[in-house]
Design a protein around this motif. Sequence first.
Motif, short mmCIF file in Angstrom:
data_model
loop_
_atom_site.label_atom_id
_atom_site.label_comp_id
_atom_site.label_asym_id
_atom_site.label_seq_id
_atom_site.Cartn_x
_atom_site.Cartn_y
_atom_site.Cartn_z
N GLU A 112 0.86 -1.20 0.00
CA GLU A 112 0.00 0.00 0.00
C GLU A 112 0.89 1.24 0.00
O GLU A 112 1.08 1.88 1.04
CB GLU A 112 -0.94 0.01 1.22
CG GLU A 112 -2.10 -0.94 1.05
CD GLU A 112 -3.19 -0.75 2.09
OE1 GLU A 112 -4.35 -0.53 1.71
OE2 GLU A 112 -2.88 -0.82 3.28
N ALA B 143 -0.42 4.40 1.72
CA ALA B 143 -0.75 4.44 3.15
C ALA B 143 0.15 5.47 3.84
O ALA B 143 1.35 5.51 3.60
CB ALA B 143 -0.57 3.07 3.78
N ARG C 182 -2.83 8.22 13.30
CA ARG C 182 -3.46 7.03 12.75
C ARG C 182 -3.10 6.93 11.27
O ARG C 182 -2.63 7.90 10.68
CB ARG C 182 -5.00 7.02 12.92
CG ARG C 182 -5.78 7.89 11.96
CD ARG C 182 -5.64 9.35 12.19
NE ARG C 182 -6.25 9.81 13.42
CZ ARG C 182 -5.83 10.85 14.12
NH1 ARG C 182 -4.81 11.58 13.69
NH2 ARG C 182 -6.42 11.24 15.22
N MET C 183 -3.37 5.74 10.69
CA MET C 183 -3.09 5.56 9.26
C MET C 183 -4.31 5.98 8.45
O MET C 183 -5.45 5.74 8.85
CB MET C 183 -2.80 4.08 8.94
CG MET C 183 -1.61 3.48 9.65
SD MET C 183 -0.07 4.33 9.30
CE MET C 183 0.14 3.96 7.56
N VAL C 184 -4.06 6.57 7.27
CA VAL C 184 -5.13 6.82 6.29
C VAL C 184 -4.55 6.53 4.91
O VAL C 184 -3.34 6.38 4.76
CB VAL C 184 -5.69 8.27 6.34
CG1 VAL C 184 -6.49 8.53 7.60
CG2 VAL C 184 -4.61 9.31 6.18
N LEU C 185 -5.42 6.46 3.92
CA LEU C 185 -4.95 6.24 2.55
C LEU C 185 -4.99 7.55 1.78
O LEU C 185 -6.03 8.21 1.75
CB LEU C 185 -5.81 5.20 1.84
CG LEU C 185 -5.70 3.76 2.36
CD1 LEU C 185 -6.64 2.85 1.58
CD2 LEU C 185 -4.27 3.23 2.26
N TYR D 240 -9.74 10.79 2.62
CA TYR D 240 -11.17 10.86 2.96
C TYR D 240 -11.42 10.20 4.31
O TYR D 240 -10.76 9.22 4.66
CB TYR D 240 -12.01 10.19 1.86
CG TYR D 240 -11.97 11.00 0.58
CD1 TYR D 240 -12.91 12.00 0.33
CD2 TYR D 240 -10.94 10.81 -0.34
CE1 TYR D 240 -12.84 12.78 -0.80
CE2 TYR D 240 -10.86 11.59 -1.49
CZ TYR D 240 -11.82 12.57 -1.71
OH TYR D 240 -11.74 13.35 -2.84
N THR D 241 -12.38 10.74 5.00
CA THR D 241 -12.65 10.21 6.34
C THR D 241 -14.01 10.69 6.85
O THR D 241 -14.78 11.32 6.12
CB THR D 241 -11.53 10.64 7.31
OG1 THR D 241 -11.65 9.88 8.52
CG2 THR D 241 -11.56 12.13 7.63
N ASN D 242 -14.26 10.37 8.11
CA ASN D 242 -15.48 10.83 8.78
C ASN D 242 -15.14 12.15 9.48
O ASN D 242 -14.25 12.19 10.34
CB ASN D 242 -15.88 9.75 9.79
CG ASN D 242 -17.18 10.06 10.47
OD1 ASN D 242 -17.41 11.18 10.92
ND2 ASN D 242 -18.05 9.07 10.55
N SER E 26 -15.03 12.13 13.26
CA SER E 26 -14.06 11.28 13.97
C SER E 26 -13.12 12.17 14.77
O SER E 26 -13.12 13.40 14.63
CB SER E 26 -13.26 10.46 12.95
OG SER E 26 -12.51 11.35 12.13
N ARG E 27 -12.27 11.54 15.56
CA ARG E 27 -11.31 12.33 16.35
C ARG E 27 -10.45 13.20 15.43
O ARG E 27 -10.26 14.39 15.66
CB ARG E 27 -10.43 11.40 17.19
CG ARG E 27 -9.39 12.18 17.95
CD ARG E 27 -8.63 11.33 18.95
NE ARG E 27 -7.68 12.19 19.65
CZ ARG E 27 -6.92 11.77 20.66
NH1 ARG E 27 -7.01 10.53 21.09
NH2 ARG E 27 -6.08 12.60 21.24
N LYS E 28 -9.93 12.58 14.34
CA LYS E 28 -9.05 13.35 13.44
C LYS E 28 -9.81 14.50 12.80
O LYS E 28 -9.29 15.60 12.64
CB LYS E 28 -8.42 12.42 12.36
CG LYS E 28 -9.38 11.97 11.29
CD LYS E 28 -8.74 11.07 10.28
CE LYS E 28 -8.96 9.61 10.54
NZ LYS E 28 -10.32 9.19 10.92
N GLN F 114 -17.51 6.55 12.98
CA GLN F 114 -16.13 6.34 13.39
C GLN F 114 -15.79 6.95 14.75
O GLN F 114 -15.96 8.16 14.94
CB GLN F 114 -15.23 6.96 12.32
CG GLN F 114 -13.91 6.32 12.17
CD GLN F 114 -13.17 6.90 10.97
OE1 GLN F 114 -13.03 8.10 10.86
NE2 GLN F 114 -12.72 6.05 10.09
#
Length: 232
Positions: A47, A50, A65-68, A80-82, A85-87, A144
């Motif tokens: 990946e 990543a 944390r890991m994200v793509l 992309y994310t929520n 979420s904490r981030k 999340q």
Amino acid sequence: MADLSGMRQPYHRTDSTFDVIDLASKDPMKQFEAWFEDTCKDKLVQEPNAMALATASRSGIPSVRMVLCKGFSTEGFTFYTNYESRKGRELDANPNCSLMFYWEPLKRSIQVQGVAERVSEEKSRSYFASRPLESQIGALVSHQGTVLQSRQVLDTKLKELKELYSGEDVSIPKPDYWGGYLVRPNEMEFWQGQTNRLHDRLKFRKLKDGETFNDELMVKAEGDWIIERLSS
Ligand SMILES: Cc1cc2nc3c(=O)[nH]c(=O)nc-3n(C[C@H](O)[C@H](O)[C@H](O)COP(=O)(O)O)c2cc1C
């Protein structure tokens, strides 16, 4: 407790050497692109996109944390994310963040320091629509980071939503709380591990307000970027 002080991998590979950095470009994003392309050719990296994303709350408490990474351009890096979420909450309160790509088989890492902003709703919607149905449903199932009573809560919700969206031409609308961020870099450090452990580090950054260019320690790069060599 485990004593890991003797755990040490030799930094060499039979099929390649780890030369000092030969910059492909004096534009940090083009340099990123060159290393990213090298990494994509290396079958040992599964990946390449990543990355670790470090954020901090307004009061400075860090989290990582890991994200793509789903795209990069002259502007920066997108993921992309929520948003709830904490981030997401941390980035909305304090957009300063850091990214780290680590490509172990190449003994390379790239550290990015930058500022995050939300991408347009239109861009998030279009990316959401391009995701496989399972991933779209996943974004609906999981808020999340919220605390759950059991795993079953997620599994039940997943089952319900799969039934709801089981038709042929279903289209799932993007939830409002889900979308992308663009991280615009203001520093990028390229790190190349060396067999002799005197690792090679080149950092792109911009001059601070009032700082003058030092031609003994800095090299002019593209635009308003400068490059400095850091000790390992
Ligand atoms: C390799 C990898 C890639 C991931 N990619 C993403 C991603 O693109 N977006 C995301 O929201 N979470 C991703 N995750 C999950 C996050 O690491 C994390 O668990 C989640 O986003 C919640 O983080 P937060 O509570 O700190 O906000 C990924 C995890 C791994 C291990």
